[in-house]
Design a protein around this motif. Structure first.
Motif, PDB file in Angstrom:
ATOM      1  N   PRO A 198       0.826  -1.213   0.000  1.00 39.77           N
ATOM      2  CA  PRO A 198       0.000   0.000   0.000  1.00 39.77           C
ATOM      3  C   PRO A 198       0.856   1.258   0.000  1.00 39.77           C
ATOM      4  O   PRO A 198       1.870   1.327   0.683  1.00 39.77           O
ATOM      5  N   GLY A 199       0.431   2.231  -0.806  1.00 41.55           N
ATOM      6  CA  GLY A 199       1.167   3.496  -0.886  1.00 41.55           C
ATOM      7  C   GLY A 199       2.093   3.577  -2.072  1.00 41.55           C
ATOM      8  O   GLY A 199       2.617   4.647  -2.382  1.00 41.55           O
ATOM      9  N   VAL A 200       2.313   2.452  -2.762  1.00 45.90           N
ATOM     10  CA  VAL A 200       3.222   2.455  -3.903  1.00 45.90           C
ATOM     11  C   VAL A 200       2.591   3.236  -5.055  1.00 45.90           C
ATOM     12  O   VAL A 200       1.372   3.268  -5.217  1.00 45.90           O
ATOM     13  N   ASP A 227       3.924  11.894  -3.906  1.00 46.99           N
ATOM     14  CA  ASP A 227       4.528  12.603  -2.773  1.00 46.99           C
ATOM     15  C   ASP A 227       4.106  11.903  -1.481  1.00 46.99           C
ATOM     16  O   ASP A 227       3.311  10.955  -1.506  1.00 46.99           O
ATOM     17  N   LEU A 228       4.651  12.362  -0.360  1.00 39.44           N
ATOM     18  CA  LEU A 228       4.372  11.734   0.937  1.00 39.44           C
ATOM     19  C   LEU A 228       2.895  11.775   1.278  1.00 39.44           C
ATOM     20  O   LEU A 228       2.326  10.791   1.775  1.00 39.44           O
ATOM     21  N   LYS A 229       2.256  12.911   1.027  1.00 41.38           N
ATOM     22  CA  LYS A 229       0.836  13.060   1.366  1.00 41.38           C
ATOM     23  C   LYS A 229       0.002  12.003   0.649  1.00 41.38           C
ATOM     24  O   LYS A 229      -0.821  11.306   1.262  1.00 41.38           O
ATOM     25  N   GLU A 230       0.230  11.861  -0.662  1.00 40.66           N
ATOM     26  CA  GLU A 230      -0.537  10.880  -1.436  1.00 40.66           C
ATOM     27  C   GLU A 230      -0.215   9.465  -0.969  1.00 40.66           C
ATOM     28  O   GLU A 230      -1.103   8.606  -0.885  1.00 40.66           O
ATOM     29  N   CYS A 231       1.057   9.209  -0.637  1.00 35.26           N
ATOM     30  CA  CYS A 231       1.479   7.890  -0.170  1.00 35.26           C
ATOM     31  C   CYS A 231       0.709   7.481   1.089  1.00 35.26           C
ATOM     32  O   CYS A 231       0.208   6.359   1.202  1.00 35.26           O
ATOM     33  N   LEU A 232       0.603   8.393   2.056  1.00 33.50           N
ATOM     34  CA  LEU A 232      -0.095   8.086   3.305  1.00 33.50           C
ATOM     35  C   LEU A 232      -1.596   7.954   3.089  1.00 33.50           C
ATOM     36  O   LEU A 232      -2.247   7.072   3.673  1.00 33.50           O
ATOM     37  N   LEU A 233      -2.150   8.823   2.251  1.00 36.00           N
ATOM     38  CA  LEU A 233      -3.593   8.761   1.979  1.00 36.00           C
ATOM     39  C   LEU A 233      -3.968   7.437   1.322  1.00 36.00           C
ATOM     40  O   LEU A 233      -5.032   6.865   1.604  1.00 36.00           O
ATOM     41  N   LEU A 234      -3.099   6.928   0.457  1.00 38.17           N
ATOM     42  CA  LEU A 234      -3.381   5.656  -0.222  1.00 38.17           C
ATOM     43  C   LEU A 234      -3.436   4.482   0.757  1.00 38.17           C
ATOM     44  O   LEU A 234      -4.044   3.457   0.478  1.00 38.17           O
ATOM     45  N   GLN A 235      -2.788   4.643   1.921  1.00 38.64           N
ATOM     46  CA  GLN A 235      -2.726   3.547   2.895  1.00 38.64           C
ATOM     47  C   GLN A 235      -3.882   3.553   3.899  1.00 38.64           C
ATOM     48  O   GLN A 235      -4.021   2.624   4.689  1.00 38.64           O
ATOM     49  N   LEU A 236      -4.688   4.608   3.879  1.00 40.84           N
ATOM     50  CA  LEU A 236      -5.793   4.696   4.837  1.00 40.84           C
ATOM     51  C   LEU A 236      -6.893   3.700   4.498  1.00 40.84           C
ATOM     52  O   LEU A 236      -7.205   3.457   3.329  1.00 40.84           O
ATOM     53  N   LYS A 245       1.745   3.995  12.097  1.00 38.54           N
ATOM     54  CA  LYS A 245       1.684   2.617  11.583  1.00 38.54           C
ATOM     55  C   LYS A 245       1.760   2.586  10.056  1.00 38.54           C
ATOM     56  O   LYS A 245       1.907   1.524   9.462  1.00 38.54           O
ATOM     57  N   LEU A 246       1.628   3.753   9.414  1.00 41.01           N
ATOM     58  CA  LEU A 246       1.720   3.821   7.956  1.00 41.01           C
ATOM     59  C   LEU A 246       3.187   3.862   7.537  1.00 41.01           C
ATOM     60  O   LEU A 246       4.052   4.282   8.300  1.00 41.01           O
ATOM     61  N   ASN A 247       3.443   3.442   6.316  1.00 42.68           N
ATOM     62  CA  ASN A 247       4.823   3.347   5.824  1.00 42.68           C
ATOM     63  C   ASN A 247       5.102   4.474   4.836  1.00 42.68           C
ATOM     64  O   ASN A 247       4.550   4.482   3.734  1.00 42.68           O
TER      65      ASN A 247
END
Length: 376
Positions: free
Chosen positions: A70-72, A76-85, A134-136
């Protein structure tokens, strides 16, 4: 497998038209080691791309972003974290807002500012941050394969029965050098011309020079290492916080050699000590004189700063000025800018950024309740 291998294996299970599949594969091949797409879709497609091409690329990117981990595929960082929610999470909307609007405030520990803007309690923000941790932030990094090159000590420190420390130099990876016996025997042949005899003698002399040079370097390293451990005996017995200030010139003067010879001898050399494995250069450091007239190594100051910060009350962390005062109590007098410099070199944030606002708020409430009881 590499990150790209892992993603392409998953992509193979998708039923896609050839153009979308080709775009998804191109996106995957352009991901960096952290799993981010640093190239814009426009650059990926080229200057001739149409609006329709960009829409198709966006669709391909969304597919890549559905893959594991998740997050791949984030840009950017914001999009990466949002994708993992997880949209099913009860805190999904709050986490989404926190990531979308307040990442910079989180980075600088401006939690009271977030509380004022969102009307959330610090306790709730603390819970959201626990979930956020807990997000990567670098989902692709787990696929990076790096082989750490092992360090082989060049010098070993051994303690003798009478309690002295002795430096023993190892040959390392160098083979044992000797002159070819057949070459020596060839000089005994009678049918050699004068030129041939001179040629062989010249080669033998050069070989001897190389062997002598290597042995000389080993002897110099042993002498330098022994002089260092003689000076740093307290470090060897009691640990890094007892390192003594030492300059290369001191060793050079003691051994009667040039300071550049000392520098070359210790360059890229490692020493195995009772306190662990260290580069030989580690033992050379400057220092300052305390009020008692004793020199204190800057490395000791750095360790003391870290020790004070590690032990501080996180609800009320020490400012750099307070660290200066604490060091002075231990007989170490330095300026505030020195503390700031060492703190930043160690990657330690400022006191405001280190504050645990949740603990601070809890303690504040406890004081208010206690004050209320006394008023009654």
């Amino acid at each position: 497998p590499t990150l790209q291998d892992y993603l392409l294996d998953q992509l193979a299970w998708y039923d896609l038209d050839s153009q979308t599949r080709e775009l998804a594969e191109r996106i995957i091949s352009n991901l960096d080691e952290n799993g981010y797409l640093q190239t814009s879709l426009q650059d990926l497609l080229g200057p001739e791309a149409t609006e329709e091409d960009l829409e198709r690329a966006e669709k391909a990117l969304k597919i890549v972003q559905e893959l594991d981990p998740p997050g791949v595929g984030a840009r950017d960082l914001k999009e990466c974290l949002l994708l993992q929610l997880d949209p099913e999470s009860p805190d999904y909307e709050d986490l989404k807002l926190l990531i979308s609007e307040y990442l910079e405030d989180i980075e600088h520990n401006r939690l009271p500012h977030i509380a004022r803007k969102t009307h959330w309690s610090l306790e709730h923000i603390h819970e959201l941050l626990q979930a956020l941790r807990k997000l990567n932030p670098k989902p692709g990094l787990q696929f990076r394969s790096e082989t750490a090159m092992p360090v082989t000590p060049d010098v070993y420190v051994e303690e003798t029965e009478d309690g002295r420390f002795i430096a023993r130099v190892e040959g390392g990876d160098l083979p044992r050098l000797q002159i070819n016996r057949g070459l020596l025997q060839s000089l005994e042949r009678q049918n050699l011309s004068k030129e041939e005899r001179e040629y062989i003698k010249n080669k033998i002399e050069r070989a001897k020079w190389i062997i002598d040079g290597i042995e000389q370097r080993k002897r110099t390293l042993q002498r330098v290492a022994q002089a260092i451990i003689d000076h740093q005996e307290k470090f060897l017995r009691e640990g890094p916080e007892h390192i003594e200030p030492l300059k290369m010139q001191q060793i050079a003067d003691k051994l009667g050699i040039h300071v550049t010879t000392v520098s070359r001898a210790v360059d890229d050399k490692w020493i195995q000590t009772p306190q662990g494995l260290f580069p030989l250069r580690r033992f050379f450091c400057g220092g300052k004189v305390n009020p008692e007239g004793e020199e204190v190594a800057w490395d000791v100051v750095r360790l003391k700063v870290k020790e004070l910060i590690d032990r501080e009350d996180k609800a009320n962390p020490l400012s750099d000025e307070e660290i200066v005062r604490e060091l002075a109590k231990q007989g170490i007098h330095v300026k505030r800018r020195t503390v700031t410099k060492y703190r930043e070199e160690m990657g330690i944030p400022s006191s405001r950024e280190r504050r645990d606002w949740f603990s601070f708020e809890q303690r504040k409430k406890a004081r208010q309740q206690e004050s209320g009881k006394q008023g009654q």
